[in-house]
Design a protein around this motif. Structure first.
Motif, PDB file in Angstrom:
ATOM      1  N   ARG A 282       3.323  -3.476 -14.929  1.00 34.60           N
ATOM      2  CA  ARG A 282       2.920  -4.867 -15.051  1.00 34.60           C
ATOM      3  C   ARG A 282       3.984  -5.801 -14.491  1.00 34.60           C
ATOM      4  N   TYR A 283       5.216  -5.300 -14.426  1.00 36.96           N
ATOM      5  CA  TYR A 283       6.339  -6.161 -14.073  1.00 36.96           C
ATOM      6  C   TYR A 283       6.878  -5.967 -12.664  1.00 36.96           C
ATOM      7  N   HIS A 284       6.647  -4.804 -12.057  1.00 39.70           N
ATOM      8  CA  HIS A 284       7.229  -4.573 -10.738  1.00 39.70           C
ATOM      9  C   HIS A 284       6.514  -3.447 -10.010  1.00 39.70           C
ATOM     10  N   ASP A 285       6.677  -3.451  -8.678  1.00 39.59           N
ATOM     11  CA  ASP A 285       6.252  -2.339  -7.830  1.00 39.59           C
ATOM     12  C   ASP A 285       7.518  -1.738  -7.220  1.00 39.59           C
ATOM     13  N   THR A 286       7.530  -0.423  -7.035  1.00 45.58           N
ATOM     14  CA  THR A 286       8.641   0.248  -6.378  1.00 45.58           C
ATOM     15  C   THR A 286       8.200   0.655  -4.984  1.00 45.58           C
ATOM     16  N   CYS A 287       8.861   0.119  -3.977  1.00 46.71           N
ATOM     17  CA  CYS A 287       8.415   0.260  -2.593  1.00 46.71           C
ATOM     18  C   CYS A 287       9.521   0.859  -1.726  1.00 46.71           C
ATOM     19  N   CYS A 288       9.212   1.020  -0.435  1.00 46.67           N
ATOM     20  CA  CYS A 288      10.228   1.514   0.498  1.00 46.67           C
ATOM     21  C   CYS A 288      11.419   0.561   0.498  1.00 46.67           C
ATOM     22  N   VAL A 289      12.615   1.116   0.417  1.00 43.86           N
ATOM     23  CA  VAL A 289      13.824   0.304   0.503  1.00 43.86           C
ATOM     24  C   VAL A 289      13.926  -0.229   1.926  1.00 43.86           C
ATOM     25  N   SER A 290      14.017  -1.536   2.064  1.00 42.21           N
ATOM     26  CA  SER A 290      13.950  -2.180   3.372  1.00 42.21           C
ATOM     27  C   SER A 290      15.189  -1.917   4.217  1.00 42.21           C
ATOM     28  N   GLU A 291      14.963  -1.408   5.436  1.00 42.86           N
ATOM     29  CA  GLU A 291      16.075  -1.249   6.383  1.00 42.86           C
ATOM     30  C   GLU A 291      16.614  -2.612   6.801  1.00 42.86           C
ATOM     31  N   CYS A 292      15.730  -3.591   6.887  1.00 45.25           N
ATOM     32  CA  CYS A 292      16.162  -4.922   7.322  1.00 45.25           C
ATOM     33  C   CYS A 292      17.106  -5.550   6.309  1.00 45.25           C
ATOM     34  N   GLU A 293      16.893  -5.283   5.023  1.00 43.87           N
ATOM     35  CA  GLU A 293      17.781  -5.835   4.007  1.00 43.87           C
ATOM     36  C   GLU A 293      19.199  -5.317   4.200  1.00 43.87           C
ATOM     37  N   ALA A 294      19.330  -4.053   4.600  1.00 45.42           N
ATOM     38  CA  ALA A 294      20.669  -3.500   4.851  1.00 45.42           C
ATOM     39  C   ALA A 294      21.317  -4.193   6.052  1.00 45.42           C
ATOM     40  N   LEU A 295      20.520  -4.519   7.068  1.00 45.08           N
ATOM     41  CA  LEU A 295      21.043  -5.225   8.242  1.00 45.08           C
ATOM     42  C   LEU A 295      21.487  -6.632   7.855  1.00 45.08           C
ATOM     43  N   LEU A 296      20.658  -7.318   7.058  1.00 42.76           N
ATOM     44  CA  LEU A 296      21.005  -8.662   6.606  1.00 42.76           C
ATOM     45  C   LEU A 296      22.272  -8.653   5.758  1.00 42.76           C
ATOM     46  N   ALA A 297      22.404  -7.626   4.917  1.00 40.76           N
ATOM     47  CA  ALA A 297      23.593  -7.531   4.064  1.00 40.76           C
ATOM     48  C   ALA A 297      24.855  -7.422   4.916  1.00 40.76           C
ATOM     49  N   GLN A 298      24.788  -6.631   5.987  1.00 38.34           N
ATOM     50  CA  GLN A 298      25.945  -6.519   6.880  1.00 38.34           C
ATOM     51  C   GLN A 298      26.255  -7.865   7.529  1.00 38.34           C
ATOM     52  N   LEU A 299      25.217  -8.561   7.991  1.00 38.10           N
ATOM     53  CA  LEU A 299      25.422  -9.854   8.639  1.00 38.10           C
ATOM     54  C   LEU A 299      25.989 -10.878   7.661  1.00 38.10           C
ATOM     55  N   GLU A 300      25.478 -10.886   6.432  1.00 42.40           N
ATOM     56  CA  GLU A 300      25.960 -11.823   5.411  1.00 42.40           C
ATOM     57  C   GLU A 300      27.435 -11.598   5.111  1.00 42.40           C
ATOM     58  N   ARG A 301      27.834 -10.324   5.073  1.00 41.95           N
ATOM     59  CA  ARG A 301      29.242 -10.025   4.791  1.00 41.95           C
ATOM     60  C   ARG A 301      30.147 -10.474   5.945  1.00 41.95           C
ATOM     61  N   VAL A 302      29.633 -10.400   7.176  1.00 38.41           N
ATOM     62  CA  VAL A 302      30.423 -10.822   8.330  1.00 38.41           C
ATOM     63  C   VAL A 302      30.561 -12.341   8.363  1.00 38.41           C
ATOM     64  N   LEU A 303      29.440 -13.053   8.156  1.00 36.07           N
ATOM     65  CA  LEU A 303      29.434 -14.506   8.311  1.00 36.07           C
ATOM     66  C   LEU A 303      29.873 -15.234   7.050  1.00 36.07           C
ATOM     67  N   HIS A 304      29.470 -14.733   5.904  1.00 30.63           N
ATOM     68  CA  HIS A 304      29.859 -15.281   4.602  1.00 30.63           C
ATOM     69  C   HIS A 304      29.653 -16.795   4.550  1.00 30.63           C
ATOM     70  N   ALA A 305      28.492 -17.227   4.986  1.00 30.01           N
ATOM     71  CA  ALA A 305      28.180 -18.658   4.994  1.00 30.01           C
ATOM     72  C   ALA A 305      26.663 -18.831   5.041  1.00 30.01           C
TER      73      ALA A 305
ATOM     74  N   SER B  69       0.838  -1.209   0.000  1.00 28.64           N
ATOM     75  CA  SER B  69       0.000   0.000   0.000  1.00 28.64           C
ATOM     76  C   SER B  69       0.864   1.248   0.000  1.00 28.64           C
ATOM     77  N   ASN B  70       2.127   1.095   0.392  1.00 22.97           N
ATOM     78  CA  ASN B  70       3.042   2.238   0.405  1.00 22.97           C
ATOM     79  C   ASN B  70       4.025   2.232  -0.751  1.00 22.97           C
ATOM     80  N   CYS B  71       3.806   1.355  -1.714  1.00 23.84           N
ATOM     81  CA  CYS B  71       4.638   1.369  -2.913  1.00 23.84           C
ATOM     82  C   CYS B  71       4.190   2.523  -3.810  1.00 23.84           C
ATOM     83  N   VAL B  72       5.136   3.276  -4.308  1.00 25.09           N
ATOM     84  CA  VAL B  72       4.838   4.394  -5.207  1.00 25.09           C
ATOM     85  C   VAL B  72       5.487   4.076  -6.546  1.00 25.09           C
ATOM     86  N   GLY B  73       4.685   3.734  -7.508  1.00 24.61           N
ATOM     87  CA  GLY B  73       5.218   3.362  -8.807  1.00 24.61           C
ATOM     88  C   GLY B  73       4.978   1.897  -9.074  1.00 24.61           C
ATOM     89  N   ALA B  74       4.148   1.626 -10.073  1.00 30.22           N
ATOM     90  CA  ALA B  74       3.809   0.243 -10.387  1.00 30.22           C
ATOM     91  C   ALA B  74       3.769   0.061 -11.898  1.00 30.22           C
TER      92      ALA B  74
END
Length: 590
Positions: free
Chosen positions: A442-465, A435-440
């Protein structure tokens, strides 16, 4: 040209200079390069064995024959050979080795660039799917790979490192879907239809069902499906698949731009000054915000009428979008030769538009952050939740965002009704909801960039497994802050206990791609990480698709007033999240 038989994948990433194995690109004796892998992947099982036997038998001899010929030919800027050079080299190699003049390679009195070596008559014996892929490999797709292939590969690298591979080091369809979805959400806030789980399990559909692939020939889609259902994809394959999807999103934007040119009575030979280019890009951007594809007269008229008041349609138009658009166009204009300054070609405007489409998700950060702040001002006891009564009361007091119906909120996965007497809105699920995506499109919706994804990316780089011991995850998480959680905190006993409980189900390791770890992240970062519902419990759709069902996505005034007037029970239980100890993995741990 055989390389395009590997889903157009090896060819695309090779143009970006990325070797499959992460090395400098050289292959030792006995190794199969992308070319052989591509051809073999396109063949039936009965054909594949004899072909690989033949490659092992005389492949090195042909390579030796070609080596001096290729050394005598100039390469392009990326060290590669174009079609005329390939035709020249193959013709001379076969004449030298066997006295063969292959039809379609032999110049027959023509210039070397008169036909492509893909026209060699012998290729008629290859599967039709291989030959059909050639137009996809050439031109714009390879330009796209060279332009942003490396960026996508870098975005995918930590995600793929956190996923288990099969025995041959490749990824199956569910893992590919997981990786591509997370990469596009992280990079652009894009939720690609057919990749986004939409409440399903990761293995519910194949990434070959991504709606954007409709823009590819049927033979391409069939080959992608076969590779995903069969041997799977290597890391470079996944990156090139991402390149292709990104290219297709940009190509659809280019199609919209072409429609705008035509509507204005212009064609692709028309140049545009900075003001005209801005108007063209704005028209296409507005079409996404309004969910208008511009293909009908009514759709074009809707966008034309809305353009002067886009700041009313979307409050961040003037604040966030226009400064980004100006920055992109100014940088593109600065690259033009002085004699062409203020005269952008159609291709140059289209390229600038592609960058705007990619960066559009970033323009929503200000609005998404503001939305989070408003919700946190109503948060219930630090749980990452807001009582539905407070949510609707805010809407009745003038916050237009907080008006979604209970049915729509539940479909989004943003409404927790564990306690039916006290429904609550889950802050990160709501912010990241469609409901908060701005821009749609047929192929994609553009939504809020997830803060959690940035946290996961940091964790993935640390653990690399793909998985890690509970104590290693706990130590890493304590050192990863969010906008609301400080660095250096000490995880409480319950969080540590739940990590150990997850690990107990998986031989002492916690899989980073599993539902249980995503649920744990929600408890560790309740305002940033969404609560992961069980597969099948939700079915998120954007407001446009929901409205087509004939059901309003906005709650009525009476409904909001009825809920807002309810008073929470004094002394009732804390309205926190429920822990559901049910695992769901895109790929089981080996």
């Amino acid at each position: 040209s055989f390389a395009c038989a590997s889903l157009f994948i090896h060819a695309a990433l090779a143009a970006a200079g990325a070797p499959e194995d992460g090395s400098s690109g050289g292959k030792g004796a006995g190794e199969e390069g992308p070319l052989l892998d591509a051809i073999a992947g396109a063949m039936s099982p009965s054909e594949r064995g004899p072909f690989l036997d033949a490659a092992a038998s005389f492949g090195r001899g042909l390579e030796a024959a070609l080596s001096p010929i290729l050394a005598a030919l100039p390469r392009d800027g990326s060290g590669r050979f174009g079609a005329p050079a390939v035709r020249y080299a193959l013709h001379h190699a076969f004449v030298r080795e066997h006295g063969w003049r292959l039809k379609g390679l032999d110049p027959s009195g023509e210039a070397w660039n008169a036909t492509s070596p893909s026209s060699a008559t012998a290729l008629e014996r290859m599967p039709a799917a291989v030959r059909a892929l050639e137009p996809v490999r050439e031109g714009a797709l390879l330009d796209a790979a060279a332009s942003f292939g490396r960026g996508l590969e870098a975005a995918l690298s930590p995600i793929l490192a956190a996923l288990p591979r099969d025995g041959s080091g490749r990824f199956g369809a569910p893992a590919v879907r997981y990786a591509l979805h997370h990469a596009f959400v992280r990079e652009h806030g894009w939720r690609l239809k057919g990749l986004d789980p939409s409440g399903e399990a990761w293995n519910a559909t194949s990434p070959s069902s991504a709606t954007a692939l409709e823009r590819m020939p049927a033979a391409v889609r069939a080959l992608i499906r076969r590779r995903l259902d069969g041997p799977g994809l290597g890391a470079q394959d996944v990156a090139a698949f991402a390149v292709a999807l990104k290219y297709l999103i940009r190509d659809e934007a280019r199609e919209r731009l072409r429609i705008v040119y035509t509507a204005l009575g212009a064609d692709e030979s028309t140049t545009a000054d900075s003001q005209q280019a801005a108007q063209l890009v704005d028209a296409v951007t507005a079409s996404y915000i309004l969910n208008e594809d511009l293909k009908s007269h009514r759709s074009r008229w809707t966008v034309k009428e809305a353009l002067p008041r886009m700041a009313e349609e979307w409050p961040d138009w003037n604040v966030s979008y226009l400064p980004m658009q100006k920055k992109v166009l100014d940088s593109r204009m600065a690259l033009l030769a002085p004699s062409r300054r203020e005269a952008m070609s159609f291709a140059e405007v289209a390229d600038a538009l592609g960058e705007v489409v990619e960066r559009f998700g970033g323009t929503q950060v200000l609005g998404c952050t503001s939305l989070k702040g408003k919700l946190m001002s109503m948060e219930y006891q630090g749980t990452g939740r807001v009582r539905l009564a407070a949510f609707y009361n805010a809407s009745l007091s003038g916050h237009w965002q907080f008006s979604e119906s209970q049915g729509y909120l539940k479909t989004l996965g943003a409404l927790d009704t564990t306690n039916p007497q006290e429904p609550v809105v889950i802050i990160p699920n709501y912010i990241g909801g469609q409901s908060n995506c701005v821009g749609a499109s047929r192929y994609h919706d553009t939504c809020c960039v997830s803060e959690c994804e940035a946290l996961l990316a940091q964790l993935e780089r640390v653990l690399h497994a793909p998985a890690a011991a509970p104590e290693h995850i706990a130590a890493a998480i304590e050192d990863i802050p969010s906008s609301t959680v400080p660095r250096g905190r000490s995880l409480d006993t319950l969080l540590r206990h739940r990590l150990r409980a997850i690990a107990a189900d998986h031989g002492g390791q916690v899989p980073l791609s599993g539902r249980l770890f995503a649920q744990w992240m929600h408890f560790a970062y309740p305002r940033e990480c969404s609560y992961p519902h069980l597969a099948g419990e939700t079915k998120p759709v954007n407001i446009f698709d929901w409205s087509r069902s004939g059901v309003a996505f906005v709650a009525s005034q009476d409904e909001m007033e009825h809920v807002a007037n309810q008073t929470g029970r004094k002394g009732g239980p804390v309205l926190g999240a429920r822990w559901v100890h049910t695992e769901e993995l895109p790929v089981p741990l080996a």
